[in-house]
Design an enzyme around this catalytic site. Sequence first.
Site, PDB file in Angstrom:
ATOM      1  N   ARG A 115     -24.800  24.883  -4.026  1.00  0.00           N
ATOM      2  CA  ARG A 115     -25.931  24.105  -4.861  1.00  0.00           C
ATOM      3  C   ARG A 115     -26.766  25.470  -5.573  1.00  0.00           C
ATOM      4  NH1 ARG A 115     -31.337  24.088  -4.948  1.00  0.00           N
ATOM      5  NH2 ARG A 115     -32.362  22.314  -6.314  1.00  0.00           N
ATOM      6  N   ARG A 196     -27.165  19.196   7.807  1.00  0.00           N
ATOM      7  CA  ARG A 196     -26.120  19.825   7.133  1.00  0.00           C
ATOM      8  C   ARG A 196     -26.065  21.402   7.139  1.00  0.00           C
ATOM      9  NH1 ARG A 196     -28.128  17.575   1.441  1.00  0.00           N
ATOM     10  NH2 ARG A 196     -26.339  18.821   0.591  1.00  0.00           N
ATOM     11  N   ASP A 315     -34.018  13.211 -10.020  1.00  0.00           N
ATOM     12  CA  ASP A 315     -34.256  12.509  -9.002  1.00  0.00           C
ATOM     13  C   ASP A 315     -35.765  12.286  -9.116  1.00  0.00           C
ATOM     14  OD1 ASP A 315     -31.689  13.345  -7.535  1.00  0.00           O
ATOM     15  OD2 ASP A 315     -32.753  14.780  -6.077  1.00  0.00           O
ATOM     16  N   ALA A 328     -26.824  15.130  -8.828  1.00  0.00           N
ATOM     17  CA  ALA A 328     -26.828  16.151  -9.885  1.00  0.00           C
ATOM     18  C   ALA A 328     -26.117  15.766 -11.174  1.00  0.00           C
ATOM     19  CB  ALA A 328     -26.375  17.605  -9.578  1.00  0.00           C
TER      20      ALA A 328
HETATM   21  C1  LIG Z   1     -34.469  23.018  -2.191  1.00  0.00           C
HETATM   22  C2  LIG Z   1     -33.529  21.901  -2.678  1.00  0.00           C
HETATM   23  C3  LIG Z   1     -32.061  21.969  -1.983  1.00  0.00           C
HETATM   24  C4  LIG Z   1     -31.369  21.039  -2.381  1.00  0.00           C
HETATM   25  N1  LIG Z   1     -29.844  21.181  -1.648  1.00  0.00           N
HETATM   26  C5  LIG Z   1     -29.011  20.262  -2.090  1.00  0.00           C
HETATM   27  C6  LIG Z   1     -27.700  20.201  -1.549  1.00  0.00           C
HETATM   28  O1  LIG Z   1     -27.509  20.982  -0.690  1.00  0.00           O
HETATM   29  N2  LIG Z   1     -26.755  19.186  -1.930  1.00  0.00           N
HETATM   30  C7  LIG Z   1     -27.071  18.433  -2.707  1.00  0.00           C
HETATM   31  O2  LIG Z   1     -26.322  17.397  -3.291  1.00  0.00           O
HETATM   32  N3  LIG Z   1     -28.148  18.434  -3.410  1.00  0.00           N
HETATM   33  C8  LIG Z   1     -29.510  19.302  -3.040  1.00  0.00           C
HETATM   34  N4  LIG Z   1     -30.401  18.799  -3.699  1.00  0.00           N
HETATM   35  C9  LIG Z   1     -30.834  17.956  -4.380  1.00  0.00           C
HETATM   36  C10 LIG Z   1     -30.272  18.108  -5.768  1.00  0.00           C
HETATM   37  O3  LIG Z   1     -30.728  19.368  -6.434  1.00  0.00           O
HETATM   38  C11 LIG Z   1     -30.752  16.940  -6.585  1.00  0.00           C
HETATM   39  O4  LIG Z   1     -30.585  15.905  -6.149  1.00  0.00           O
HETATM   40  C12 LIG Z   1     -30.030  16.970  -7.976  1.00  0.00           C
HETATM   41  O5  LIG Z   1     -29.363  18.116  -8.527  1.00  0.00           O
HETATM   42  C13 LIG Z   1     -31.052  16.527  -9.233  1.00  0.00           C
HETATM   43  O6  LIG Z   1     -31.853  17.459  -9.453  1.00  0.00           O
HETATM   44  P1  LIG Z   1     -33.296  17.380 -10.156  1.00  0.00           P
HETATM   45  O7  LIG Z   1     -33.278  18.502 -11.139  1.00  0.00           O
HETATM   46  O8  LIG Z   1     -33.571  16.046 -10.652  1.00  0.00           O
HETATM   47  O9  LIG Z   1     -34.371  17.835  -8.989  1.00  0.00           O
HETATM   48  P2  LIG Z   1     -34.446  19.249  -7.954  1.00  0.00           P
HETATM   49  O10 LIG Z   1     -33.276  19.791  -7.831  1.00  0.00           O
HETATM   50  O11 LIG Z   1     -35.256  18.478  -6.812  1.00  0.00           O
HETATM   51  O12 LIG Z   1     -35.485  20.008  -9.054  1.00  0.00           O
HETATM   52  C14 LIG Z   1     -36.613  19.716  -9.196  1.00  0.00           C
HETATM   53  C15 LIG Z   1     -37.368  21.136  -9.701  1.00  0.00           C
HETATM   54  O13 LIG Z   1     -38.908  20.910 -10.058  1.00  0.00           O
HETATM   55  C16 LIG Z   1     -39.549  22.025  -9.578  1.00  0.00           C
HETATM   56  N5  LIG Z   1     -40.941  21.450  -9.587  1.00  0.00           N
HETATM   57  C17 LIG Z   1     -41.363  20.234  -8.696  1.00  0.00           C
HETATM   58  N6  LIG Z   1     -42.632  20.065  -8.899  1.00  0.00           N
HETATM   59  C18 LIG Z   1     -42.955  20.969  -9.994  1.00  0.00           C
HETATM   60  C19 LIG Z   1     -44.336  21.236 -10.738  1.00  0.00           C
HETATM   61  N7  LIG Z   1     -45.184  20.562 -10.342  1.00  0.00           N
HETATM   62  N8  LIG Z   1     -44.470  22.037 -11.643  1.00  0.00           N
HETATM   63  C20 LIG Z   1     -43.252  22.874 -11.899  1.00  0.00           C
HETATM   64  N9  LIG Z   1     -41.976  22.624 -11.516  1.00  0.00           N
HETATM   65  C21 LIG Z   1     -41.998  21.732 -10.248  1.00  0.00           C
HETATM   66  C22 LIG Z   1     -38.927  22.171  -8.197  1.00  0.00           C
HETATM   67  O14 LIG Z   1     -39.450  23.407  -7.647  1.00  0.00           O
HETATM   68  C23 LIG Z   1     -37.391  22.189  -8.435  1.00  0.00           C
HETATM   69  O15 LIG Z   1     -36.833  23.331  -8.905  1.00  0.00           O
HETATM   70  C24 LIG Z   1     -31.401  20.011  -3.222  1.00  0.00           C
HETATM   71  C25 LIG Z   1     -32.741  19.852  -4.007  1.00  0.00           C
HETATM   72  C26 LIG Z   1     -33.736  20.797  -3.568  1.00  0.00           C
HETATM   73  C27 LIG Z   1     -34.945  20.984  -4.403  1.00  0.00           C
END
Ligand SMILES: Cc1cc2nc3c(=O)[nH]c(=O)nc-3n(C[C@H](O)[C@H](O)[C@H](O)COP(=O)(O)OP(=O)(O)OC[C@H]3O[C@@H](n4cnc5c(N)ncnc54)[C@H](O)[C@@H]3O)c2cc1C
Length: 430
Positions: A115, A196, A315, A328
């Site tokens: 990731r 995991r 998400d 993702a």
């Molecule tokens: C630490 C972590 C590890 C993960 N590991 C895996 C994995 O190994 N395999 C897998 O399939 N999926 C994993 N996921 C989930 C995967 O990344 C998500 O399901 C998918 O990529 C959708 O991403 P997203 O951008 O909607 O959310 P996310 O990937 O959760 O990103 C959200 C971002 O918003 C930021 N954020 C949150 N609140 C605030 C705020 N108030 N102000 C500013 N920034 C903020 C967070 O710091 C984060 O960077 C992980 C997610 C995280 C956060």
Amino acid sequence: MHANFERIAPAGSTGIKVVIVGAGYGGLGCAIECIRKGHDVVVLEKFSELKIQGDILSLGPNAGRILARWGLHDKIWPICGHHPGLNLHNYKGEKIRFQASVQPLFGAYSYNGHRAEIHQVLFDHAVSLGVRIRMGQEVVSYWENDERKSSGVVLRGGEYIEADLVVAADGVRSQARRYILGYNDKPKTSGYALYRAWFDAAENGVDKDPLTNYLCTDGDVFYGWIGQDVHMLASSSRNGKTISWVITHKDDTDLQDTWSFPGKTEDVVKIVAGWDPRCAAILSKAPSCIDWKLIVHDPLPTWISKSGRVILVGDAAHPFLPTSAQGASQAIEDGVTLAVTLQLAGKNDVPLAVKSWENIRYQRVRNSQLMGESTRDKWHQAKPDDKGEHLDMPRPEWLFAFDAEAHAYSVYDGVAREIAEKGYQLPTLP
Ligand SMILES: Cc1cc2nc3c(=O)[nH]c(=O)nc-3n(C[C@H](O)[C@H](O)[C@H](O)COP(=O)(O)OP(=O)(O)OC[C@H]3O[C@@H](n4cnc5c(N)ncnc54)[C@H](O)[C@@H]3O)c2cc1C
């Protein structure tokens, strides 16, 4: 069919200012496509630096098509695993299916890699296009103002930032969700959790043990075991140098604030007591693992605020189960579709762009979520002697052959016209 649909525009040319909260896959995907479409973008991320977090992450060909269009295939492909296919076993260790990998599938590649490493590629690409990413900036509240036709955020520290649209890509524990819904939609346990791990094969003796060495001696491989209410997937990448495993099992723990924390090997191996001994051997090679509770939300009634100027993507709007392998990918599709609807609607019609976007995305996202649940259920309910094709991981054309950008261009006019003429109906679920 989709030739000439792309409409790249000079940065800032639409005059639409988009503030994106969160630099995950959803936030970065949205930022990249927004700048390509001529919008003015700033990303606010609460972490002060990128952290090496997570382990295996899958991107389907529907996302691969977009990444290739961004010119990232050559950067992502070498850091991914390249196994010939899934060797699926029952819990006793009898091989029940081999499902060959197909690369490319429907004209695009899928990617399975770490990731954090793929994330870094997206991050660097966004920066190279001129996206402003402000790290260490936590958003603490959201606002919108109908008269000014604007919305914005407040940062911890008090800074106000105004925009035409705020895109909250703040993940499964979204704060923005409460702002949009007007109530706190608490996550529920899905009834399952997973352990995991991701680790170096040689450093942890995977090559020395006959119960595990096939994972690292002949390039990358992908193995799976399924049994009552449990499934385990193990794969290698970088030519057998790194191992990753994920085991999903029943877990009804009532969720408090913490839903991801270090797991204990002794707890993990208990899950596969009486299973093929290869399972415990692989699991116990990991120097550490994560206990990850699988959070779900009932489908939200909407992803957009009343005035249509603050929205949820990724998400934050629709968490995914790992068995869909689409979390993702759908987050990236969200951003690509939004960038197109904003471009076509223009600065004066941002709420119409946003409503059209939700209309285009809602049902597709729900269908992909449901696919993840049905894959988990068919594996967990399979009889040990079941060797049917239905146990293969689904590869539906509607999901993988889809081109989010081309689709948005082709349906936008009809969707927007209907909303303008008949008013906006909240999406209905199947
Ligand atoms: C630490 C972590 C590890 C993960 N590991 C895996 C994995 O190994 N395999 C897998 O399939 N999926 C994993 N996921 C989930 C995967 O990344 C998500 O399901 C998918 O990529 C959708 O991403 P997203 O951008 O909607 O959310 P996310 O990937 O959760 O990103 C959200 C971002 O918003 C930021 N954020 C949150 N609140 C605030 C705020 N108030 N102000 C500013 N920034 C903020 C967070 O710091 C984060 O960077 C992980 C997610 C995280 C956060």
